[in-house]
Write a protein that holds these residues in place. Structure first.
Motif, PDB file in Angstrom:
ATOM      1  N   HIS A  70      -6.773 -18.463 -40.722  1.00 44.68           N
ATOM      2  CA  HIS A  70      -6.540 -19.640 -40.061  1.00 44.68           C
ATOM      3  C   HIS A  70      -6.697 -19.702 -38.560  1.00 44.68           C
ATOM      4  O   HIS A  70      -7.488 -20.437 -38.128  1.00 44.68           O
ATOM      5  CB  HIS A  70      -4.716 -20.063 -40.154  1.00 44.68           C
ATOM      6  CG  HIS A  70      -4.619 -21.354 -39.686  1.00 44.68           C
ATOM      7  ND1 HIS A  70      -4.681 -21.714 -38.472  1.00 44.68           N
ATOM      8  CD2 HIS A  70      -4.265 -22.547 -40.468  1.00 44.68           C
ATOM      9  CE1 HIS A  70      -4.286 -23.105 -38.385  1.00 44.68           C
ATOM     10  NE2 HIS A  70      -4.106 -23.593 -39.786  1.00 44.68           N
ATOM     11  N   ARG A  71      -6.236 -18.743 -37.871  1.00 46.13           N
ATOM     12  CA  ARG A  71      -6.701 -18.583 -36.636  1.00 46.13           C
ATOM     13  C   ARG A  71      -6.051 -19.382 -35.317  1.00 46.13           C
ATOM     14  O   ARG A  71      -6.200 -19.108 -34.196  1.00 46.13           O
ATOM     15  CB  ARG A  71      -8.276 -18.584 -36.113  1.00 46.13           C
ATOM     16  CG  ARG A  71      -8.994 -17.582 -36.935  1.00 46.13           C
ATOM     17  CD  ARG A  71     -10.541 -18.030 -36.695  1.00 46.13           C
ATOM     18  NE  ARG A  71     -11.442 -16.971 -37.241  1.00 46.13           N
ATOM     19  CZ  ARG A  71     -12.010 -17.020 -38.570  1.00 46.13           C
ATOM     20  NH1 ARG A  71     -11.378 -17.799 -39.454  1.00 46.13           N
ATOM     21  NH2 ARG A  71     -12.551 -15.841 -39.010  1.00 46.13           N
ATOM     22  N   ASP A  72      -5.297 -20.457 -36.029  1.00 47.05           N
ATOM     23  CA  ASP A  72      -4.885 -21.266 -35.069  1.00 47.05           C
ATOM     24  C   ASP A  72      -3.248 -21.811 -35.410  1.00 47.05           C
ATOM     25  O   ASP A  72      -3.045 -22.878 -35.493  1.00 47.05           O
ATOM     26  CB  ASP A  72      -5.663 -22.638 -34.777  1.00 47.05           C
ATOM     27  CG  ASP A  72      -5.264 -23.434 -33.425  1.00 47.05           C
ATOM     28  OD1 ASP A  72      -4.512 -22.592 -32.421  1.00 47.05           O
ATOM     29  OD2 ASP A  72      -5.462 -24.494 -33.474  1.00 47.05           O
TER      30      ASP A  72
ATOM     31  N   ALA B 182      -0.736 -19.419 -26.072  1.00 45.09           N
ATOM     32  CA  ALA B 182       0.668 -19.172 -26.244  1.00 45.09           C
ATOM     33  C   ALA B 182       1.185 -18.378 -27.621  1.00 45.09           C
ATOM     34  O   ALA B 182       1.991 -17.760 -27.751  1.00 45.09           O
ATOM     35  CB  ALA B 182       1.564 -20.338 -25.972  1.00 45.09           C
ATOM     36  N   TYR B 183       0.289 -18.766 -28.492  1.00 47.54           N
ATOM     37  CA  TYR B 183       0.370 -18.035 -30.006  1.00 47.54           C
ATOM     38  C   TYR B 183      -0.605 -17.182 -30.485  1.00 47.54           C
ATOM     39  O   TYR B 183      -0.596 -16.838 -31.489  1.00 47.54           O
ATOM     40  CB  TYR B 183       0.347 -19.394 -31.045  1.00 47.54           C
ATOM     41  CG  TYR B 183       1.644 -20.057 -30.548  1.00 47.54           C
ATOM     42  CD1 TYR B 183       3.077 -20.339 -30.788  1.00 47.54           C
ATOM     43  CD2 TYR B 183       1.189 -21.670 -29.790  1.00 47.54           C
ATOM     44  CE1 TYR B 183       4.144 -20.874 -30.262  1.00 47.54           C
ATOM     45  CE2 TYR B 183       2.108 -22.363 -29.291  1.00 47.54           C
ATOM     46  CZ  TYR B 183       3.570 -22.208 -29.668  1.00 47.54           C
ATOM     47  OH  TYR B 183       4.314 -23.231 -29.038  1.00 47.54           O
ATOM     48  N   LEU B 184      -1.389 -16.756 -29.457  1.00 47.12           N
ATOM     49  CA  LEU B 184      -2.602 -15.791 -29.927  1.00 47.12           C
ATOM     50  C   LEU B 184      -1.609 -14.495 -29.905  1.00 47.12           C
ATOM     51  O   LEU B 184      -0.875 -13.800 -29.343  1.00 47.12           O
ATOM     52  CB  LEU B 184      -3.699 -15.684 -29.001  1.00 47.12           C
ATOM     53  CG  LEU B 184      -4.639 -16.993 -28.623  1.00 47.12           C
ATOM     54  CD1 LEU B 184      -5.564 -16.497 -27.713  1.00 47.12           C
ATOM     55  CD2 LEU B 184      -5.245 -17.109 -30.002  1.00 47.12           C
ATOM     56  N   ALA B 185      -2.417 -13.551 -31.043  1.00 51.25           N
ATOM     57  CA  ALA B 185      -2.087 -12.138 -30.846  1.00 51.25           C
ATOM     58  C   ALA B 185      -2.632 -11.392 -29.724  1.00 51.25           C
ATOM     59  O   ALA B 185      -3.858 -11.764 -29.479  1.00 51.25           O
ATOM     60  CB  ALA B 185      -2.542 -11.484 -32.123  1.00 51.25           C
ATOM     61  N   PRO B 186      -1.959 -10.351 -29.416  1.00 50.91           N
ATOM     62  CA  PRO B 186      -2.476  -9.724 -28.195  1.00 50.91           C
ATOM     63  C   PRO B 186      -4.023  -9.249 -28.506  1.00 50.91           C
ATOM     64  O   PRO B 186      -4.655  -9.158 -27.132  1.00 50.91           O
ATOM     65  CB  PRO B 186      -1.487  -8.364 -27.996  1.00 50.91           C
ATOM     66  CG  PRO B 186      -0.367  -8.948 -28.561  1.00 50.91           C
ATOM     67  CD  PRO B 186      -0.573  -9.776 -29.606  1.00 50.91           C
TER      68      PRO B 186
ATOM     69  N   SER C  88      -3.968 -10.122 -39.750  1.00 55.63           N
ATOM     70  CA  SER C  88      -2.650  -9.557 -39.007  1.00 55.63           C
ATOM     71  C   SER C  88      -2.672 -10.309 -37.791  1.00 55.63           C
ATOM     72  O   SER C  88      -1.500 -10.484 -37.277  1.00 55.63           O
ATOM     73  CB  SER C  88      -2.898  -8.167 -38.470  1.00 55.63           C
ATOM     74  OG  SER C  88      -4.227  -7.945 -37.864  1.00 55.63           O
ATOM     75  N   SER C  89      -3.511 -11.128 -37.209  1.00 54.64           N
ATOM     76  CA  SER C  89      -3.466 -11.865 -36.136  1.00 54.64           C
ATOM     77  C   SER C  89      -2.803 -13.180 -36.677  1.00 54.64           C
ATOM     78  O   SER C  89      -2.009 -13.992 -35.801  1.00 54.64           O
ATOM     79  CB  SER C  89      -4.586 -12.214 -35.274  1.00 54.64           C
ATOM     80  OG  SER C  89      -5.684 -12.672 -36.204  1.00 54.64           O
TER      81      SER C  89
ATOM     82  N   SER D 273       0.938 -14.693 -35.222  1.00 56.63           N
ATOM     83  CA  SER D 273       0.812 -16.169 -34.758  1.00 56.63           C
ATOM     84  C   SER D 273       1.712 -16.967 -35.355  1.00 56.63           C
ATOM     85  O   SER D 273       2.722 -17.827 -34.977  1.00 56.63           O
ATOM     86  CB  SER D 273      -0.428 -16.987 -34.919  1.00 56.63           C
ATOM     87  OG  SER D 273      -1.439 -16.249 -33.944  1.00 56.63           O
ATOM     88  N   LEU D 274       2.173 -16.488 -36.661  1.00 60.25           N
ATOM     89  CA  LEU D 274       3.316 -16.943 -37.323  1.00 60.25           C
ATOM     90  C   LEU D 274       4.647 -16.700 -36.905  1.00 60.25           C
ATOM     91  O   LEU D 274       5.471 -17.554 -36.544  1.00 60.25           O
ATOM     92  CB  LEU D 274       3.070 -16.778 -39.032  1.00 60.25           C
ATOM     93  CG  LEU D 274       4.515 -17.097 -39.735  1.00 60.25           C
ATOM     94  CD1 LEU D 274       4.581 -18.625 -39.778  1.00 60.25           C
ATOM     95  CD2 LEU D 274       4.190 -16.354 -41.211  1.00 60.25           C
ATOM     96  N   GLY D 275       4.779 -15.378 -36.365  1.00 62.19           N
ATOM     97  CA  GLY D 275       6.004 -14.751 -35.478  1.00 62.19           C
ATOM     98  C   GLY D 275       6.154 -15.697 -34.285  1.00 62.19           C
ATOM     99  O   GLY D 275       7.371 -16.095 -34.128  1.00 62.19           O
ATOM    100  N   ALA D 276       5.176 -15.816 -33.655  1.00 59.98           N
ATOM    101  CA  ALA D 276       5.334 -16.649 -32.507  1.00 59.98           C
ATOM    102  C   ALA D 276       5.841 -18.027 -32.748  1.00 59.98           C
ATOM    103  O   ALA D 276       6.496 -18.671 -31.952  1.00 59.98           O
ATOM    104  CB  ALA D 276       4.042 -16.631 -31.604  1.00 59.98           C
TER     105      ALA D 276
END
Length: 454
Positions: A140-142, A183-187, A198-199, A203-206
């Motif tokens: 998804h990426r976003d 704000a919701y990006l993986a590090p 995994s990213s 983002s889902l967790g965020a």
């Protein structure tokens, strides 16, 4: 695009729904199938990557069409369906399912932070759609609250599959400019790495963290570069309201992609949490840097303590002087506590030890169960390094899930020790753990709890 315009000789534009950085969305009618659809025209030319937007516009359009066609393969009841991909005025248009809906961010504006169990149910639905997407090779990426929609019966759906990559949003472009909010990006993505399954998990967790806490895990900042730096380094504010979801949310937000669960595992764990059932979470999940909680001012108390120590030492010196006359000691003068005998090395003042105080509170109750929070406070004058809390659980009360600590049971005797991330409690500071329990009837006693240093 204008109202009444016909797109691809099939989709009649009815009214403008909204416009953002990624594109313009119209409500339209499919004149062939006589149904409402959403038409989203992607703004490729508006990409912040100027080299890509100007020098390779045809290539960009081709790529957007390709990405959208891949996303159109996904069919899941928790994902907004992409029906068709067409080109209009040289720009790609996604023909999507039209949903009369509200988004998660709109719900949060109206209600504030949501209860953890409700958020777990939302997360389980979104994770179900993302599991299917990952199995089909779609990332998804976003994922963010704006892209989580609810229909009239409350079903959650994720939207904008394929849009973020097609419109170059949510990643670092070739000119080094970040497109979209970090704000919701993986590090690893914030650091310039590629997005992957995994990213999406991060983002889902965020997104779930934000739905409960009312604020993204890395906060908000008018300076996107400063925010991006916090994301890249993993400087996260510890959650305060996630309750029974704390362990699971922190697992999704692990800084190391290899330590996060798969989306399928996240789906199953969130579904279990939504039903109040236990779910397995690995204990070693550290890696994200937790910003320390605010500390109460204790400078004045420390000043008093050190002043008292100084007075004690002065008094000890005076007593020693009184006990010595012409080089002879007077045995009749007793040695005062804290003083030194002649010839012996001077004793160091003993600093006060940490004082661990615990309080127990039933936070929420429901038919057949409840949620309790135990707060550990350090009232001493030195740092508390490790803590243990004990109490006797009432008969018939069975703990089903505990977070922010490690539980050991011996019949009705409960012992909880610190987790890896809340071992240290500074002077005047506090931490907490919580649990859910099953119980018959309406009796919700408050047992006495004891707290000590490990």
């Amino acid at each position: 695009m204008e109202e009444g315009e016909l797109v691809a000789e099939r989709y009649r534009l009815v009214s403008l729904v909204g416009q953002g950085a990624m594109g313009v969305v119209w409500l339209a009618r499919d004149e062939r199938l006589d149904r409402e659809v959403a038409v989203k025209q992607l703004l490729i030319a508006g990409s912040p990557d100027k080299a890509l937007a100007t020098a390779t516009s045809e290539e960009a359009t081709s790529r957007a069409m390709r990405e959208a066609r891949i996303a159109a393969r996904l069919r899941h009841h928790n994902a907004i369906a992409v029906h068709d991909v067409v080109e209009h005025d040289g720009r790609p248009c996604l023909i999507m399912e039209y949903l009369r809906s509200s988004s998660l961010d709109q719900v949060m504006i109206a209600r504030g932070g949501l209860p953890p169990i409700e958020v777990a149910a939302i997360g389980a639905q979104i994770a179900a759609a993302l599991t299917e997407a990952h199995a089909a090779g779609i990332v998804h990426r976003d994922i963010k609250p704006e892209n989580v929609l609810f229909n009239e019966d409350g079903t959650a759906k994720i939207t904008d599959f394929g849009v973020s990559r097609a419109a170059f949003v949510g990643t670092v472009t070739t000119t080094g400019i970040l497109a979209g909010t970090p704000a919701y990006l993986a590090p690893e993505v914030a650091s310039g790495g590629p997005a992957g399954p995994s990213s999406d998990v991060f983002s889902l967790g965020a997104t779930l963290y934000t739905a409960i806490e009312g604020m993204p895990p890395f906060g908000i900042d008018d300076n996107p570069i400063a925010l991006l730096l916090r994301v890249a380094t993993g400087e996260m504010k510890p959650p305060e309201r996630t309750g029974p979801l704390t362990d699971l949310v922190m697992w999704l937000l692990h800084r190391d992609p290899a330590q996060r669960p798969s989306m399928m595992t996240a789906r199953d764990a969130l579904a279990a949490a939504a039903e109040g059932e236990p779910f397995p979470v690995p204990r070693a999940r550290t890696g994200t840097i937790m910003l320390p909680p605010p500390r109460r001012r204790v400078g004045s108390m420390r000043t008093v303590v050190f002043a008292l120590i100084a007075v004690t030492l002065v008094a000890a010196g005076a007593a020693l002087g009184w006990g010595i006359t012409d080089g002879e000691s007077t045995s009749a003068t007793p040695q005062q506590p804290g003083t030194s005998t002649p010839g012996a090395p001077p004793q160091q003042p003993i600093l006060a030890e940490p004082t661990c105080v615990a309080s127990y509170e039933v936070a929420e109750t429901w038919q057949g169960g409840y949620n309790a929070t135990v707060t550990i406070r350090n009232d001493g004058e030195s740092t508390l390094s490790g803590w243990t809390v004990r109490w006797t659980q009432p008969d018939g009360h069975q703990i089903t899930n505990l977070w922010n600590g490690d539980l050991t049971r011996a019949g009705t005797e409960m012992t909880v020790t610190n987790a890896q991330w809340n071992t240290t409690v500074p002077t005047g500071g506090e931490t907490s753990f919580g649990f859910t329990a099953n119980a018959k009837g309406n009796n919700r006693p408050t047992p006495a709890v004891t707290c000590g240093q490990r």
